[in-house]
Design a protein around this motif. Structure first.
Motif, PDB file in Angstrom:
ATOM      1  N   ASP A   1       1.012  -5.515   0.742  1.00  0.00           N
ATOM      2  CA  ASP A   1       0.591  -6.872   1.109  1.00  0.00           C
ATOM      3  C   ASP A   1      -0.239  -6.864   2.391  1.00  0.00           C
ATOM      4  O   ASP A   1      -1.215  -7.620   2.515  1.00  0.00           O
ATOM      5  N   ILE A   2       0.152  -6.013   3.333  1.00  0.00           N
ATOM      6  CA  ILE A   2      -0.623  -5.918   4.581  1.00  0.00           C
ATOM      7  C   ILE A   2      -2.035  -5.442   4.277  1.00  0.00           C
ATOM      8  O   ILE A   2      -3.023  -6.024   4.750  1.00  0.00           O
ATOM      9  N   VAL A   3      -2.139  -4.401   3.475  1.00  0.00           N
ATOM     10  CA  VAL A   3      -3.457  -3.835   3.158  1.00  0.00           C
ATOM     11  C   VAL A   3      -4.287  -4.824   2.337  1.00  0.00           C
ATOM     12  O   VAL A   3      -5.471  -5.034   2.627  1.00  0.00           O
ATOM     13  N   ARG A   4      -3.690  -5.461   1.343  1.00  0.00           N
ATOM     14  CA  ARG A   4      -4.434  -6.449   0.539  1.00  0.00           C
ATOM     15  C   ARG A   4      -5.002  -7.559   1.426  1.00  0.00           C
ATOM     16  O   ARG A   4      -6.113  -8.026   1.212  1.00  0.00           O
ATOM     17  N   GLY A   5      -4.217  -7.980   2.419  1.00  0.00           N
ATOM     18  CA  GLY A   5      -4.648  -9.078   3.284  1.00  0.00           C
ATOM     19  C   GLY A   5      -5.672  -8.681   4.323  1.00  0.00           C
ATOM     20  O   GLY A   5      -6.406  -9.538   4.827  1.00  0.00           O
ATOM     21  N   SER A   6      -5.738  -7.416   4.658  1.00  0.00           N
ATOM     22  CA  SER A   6      -6.661  -7.007   5.723  1.00  0.00           C
ATOM     23  C   SER A   6      -7.933  -6.351   5.204  1.00  0.00           C
ATOM     24  O   SER A   6      -8.873  -6.139   5.965  1.00  0.00           O
ATOM     25  N   GLU A   7      -7.973  -6.034   3.945  1.00  0.00           N
ATOM     26  CA  GLU A   7      -9.181  -5.461   3.341  1.00  0.00           C
ATOM     27  C   GLU A   7      -9.928  -6.560   2.587  1.00  0.00           C
ATOM     28  O   GLU A   7      -9.319  -7.460   2.035  1.00  0.00           O
ATOM     29  N   SER A   8     -11.231  -6.438   2.534  1.00  0.00           N
ATOM     30  CA  SER A   8     -12.012  -7.456   1.841  1.00  0.00           C
ATOM     31  C   SER A   8     -12.743  -6.919   0.619  1.00  0.00           C
ATOM     32  O   SER A   8     -13.284  -7.686  -0.166  1.00  0.00           O
ATOM     33  N   ASP A   9     -12.761  -5.610   0.433  1.00  0.00           N
ATOM     34  CA  ASP A   9     -13.554  -5.038  -0.653  1.00  0.00           C
ATOM     35  C   ASP A   9     -12.798  -3.887  -1.308  1.00  0.00           C
ATOM     36  O   ASP A   9     -12.633  -2.827  -0.706  1.00  0.00           O
ATOM     37  N   PHE A  10     -12.371  -4.098  -2.527  1.00  0.00           N
ATOM     38  CA  PHE A  10     -11.684  -3.046  -3.271  1.00  0.00           C
ATOM     39  C   PHE A  10     -12.537  -2.537  -4.431  1.00  0.00           C
ATOM     40  O   PHE A  10     -12.023  -1.954  -5.377  1.00  0.00           O
ATOM     41  N   ARG A  11     -13.837  -2.752  -4.344  1.00  0.00           N
ATOM     42  CA  ARG A  11     -14.725  -2.249  -5.396  1.00  0.00           C
ATOM     43  C   ARG A  11     -14.880  -0.741  -5.216  1.00  0.00           C
ATOM     44  O   ARG A  11     -15.568  -0.286  -4.321  1.00  0.00           O
ATOM     45  N   LEU A  12     -14.233   0.016  -6.074  1.00  0.00           N
ATOM     46  CA  LEU A  12     -14.343   1.471  -5.992  1.00  0.00           C
ATOM     47  C   LEU A  12     -15.675   1.950  -6.548  1.00  0.00           C
ATOM     48  O   LEU A  12     -16.181   2.995  -6.154  1.00  0.00           O
ATOM     49  N   VAL A  13     -16.214   1.191  -7.483  1.00  0.00           N
ATOM     50  CA  VAL A  13     -17.535   1.470  -8.043  1.00  0.00           C
ATOM     51  C   VAL A  13     -18.271   0.142  -8.176  1.00  0.00           C
ATOM     52  O   VAL A  13     -17.670  -0.924  -8.159  1.00  0.00           O
TER      53      VAL A  13
END
Length: 166
Positions: free
Chosen positions: A77-89
Motif C-alpha cells: 500500500d505504501i508503494v502503490r501510494g507513492s509511485e505514479s507509474d507502473f507501466r513496465l512496458v
C-alpha cells in the motif's frame, strides 16, 4: 522495476517513525539521521500525512508520528501510494502505442502477472516487519526533555543504517 526516490524516502520515514513510536519525530531529526534534505523531507511528510500514514503537529513540541499500528500498514500500500507509474512496458499505458504486434503479443499479460506477483509479495509484509522491536532501544534514543546535544550519542553507524548506507 525501480522505485522512485519518493517511495524510497517514504519507506525510510515510516520505518524511522515505527522505530521510535514514543517520540515526536521532527524534520530536523529525519534530515540528520537519514542524511536527507529538509525540503525534500517536507514534501514526503506532507504526502504521508495527506495519505493518513502519519499525523503531524505544528509548533513547539510538534513533529510527526505514525497514524496507525505498523502491523497494519502494508508495504504494498505504501508503494502503490507513492509511485505514479507502473507501466513496465509502453502498452501498459492508455492510448496509442507503437507496438505493431497488437493482439498477437502476450508480453503485456506476462508483465501484468509479474507486477501483480510483485505487489502480492509486498502485501505479505507490514511496516512492523521492516523494523525489529528492539531497534530504538539500542540506538542511543534521546528521552523527552533531554537537550539537543544528547542526540550526538547516537552512533553514526546507526544513522547510516537508517539511511540505507550501512
Amino acid at each position: 522495476m525501480r522505485l522512485t526516490q519518493h517511495s524510497d524516502y517514504s519507506l525510510r520515514v515510516l520505518m524511522y517513525c515505527a522505530t521510535y513510536p514514543d517520540r515526536r519525530i521532527t524534520i530536523a531529526d529525519l534530515a540528520d539521521d537519514l542524511a536527507l534534505s529538509k525540503n525534500h523531507l517536507m514534501k514526503i511528510v506532507n504526502d504521508l500525512a495527506r495519505r493518513g500514514l502519519v499525523t503531524t503537529t505544528r509548533g513547539l513540541g510538534g513533529g510527526l508520528r505514525l497514524a496507525g499500528d505498523p502491523r497494519e500498514i502494508r508495504i504494498g500500500d505504501i508503494v502503490r501510494g507513492s509511485e505514479s507509474d507502473f507501466r513496465l512496458v509502453e502498452c501498459f499505458g492508455e492510448g496509442l502505442t507503437s507496438c505493431t504486434l497488437g493482439a498477437a503479443c502476450r508480453l503485456k499479460s506476462i508483465f501484468a502477472g509479474a507486477l501483480q506477483a510483485y505487489f502480492d509479495s509486498l502485501d505479505q509484509y507490514t511496516l512492523a516487519d521492516l523494523v525489529p522491536a528492539e531497534f530504538g532501544m539500542t540506538r542511543g534514543v534521546v528521552a523527552k526533555g533531554e537537550p539537543p546535544a544528547a542526540r550526538t550519542t547516537r552512533p553514526m553507524a546507526a544513522r547510516r543504517e537508517l539511511a540505507g548506507q550501512g
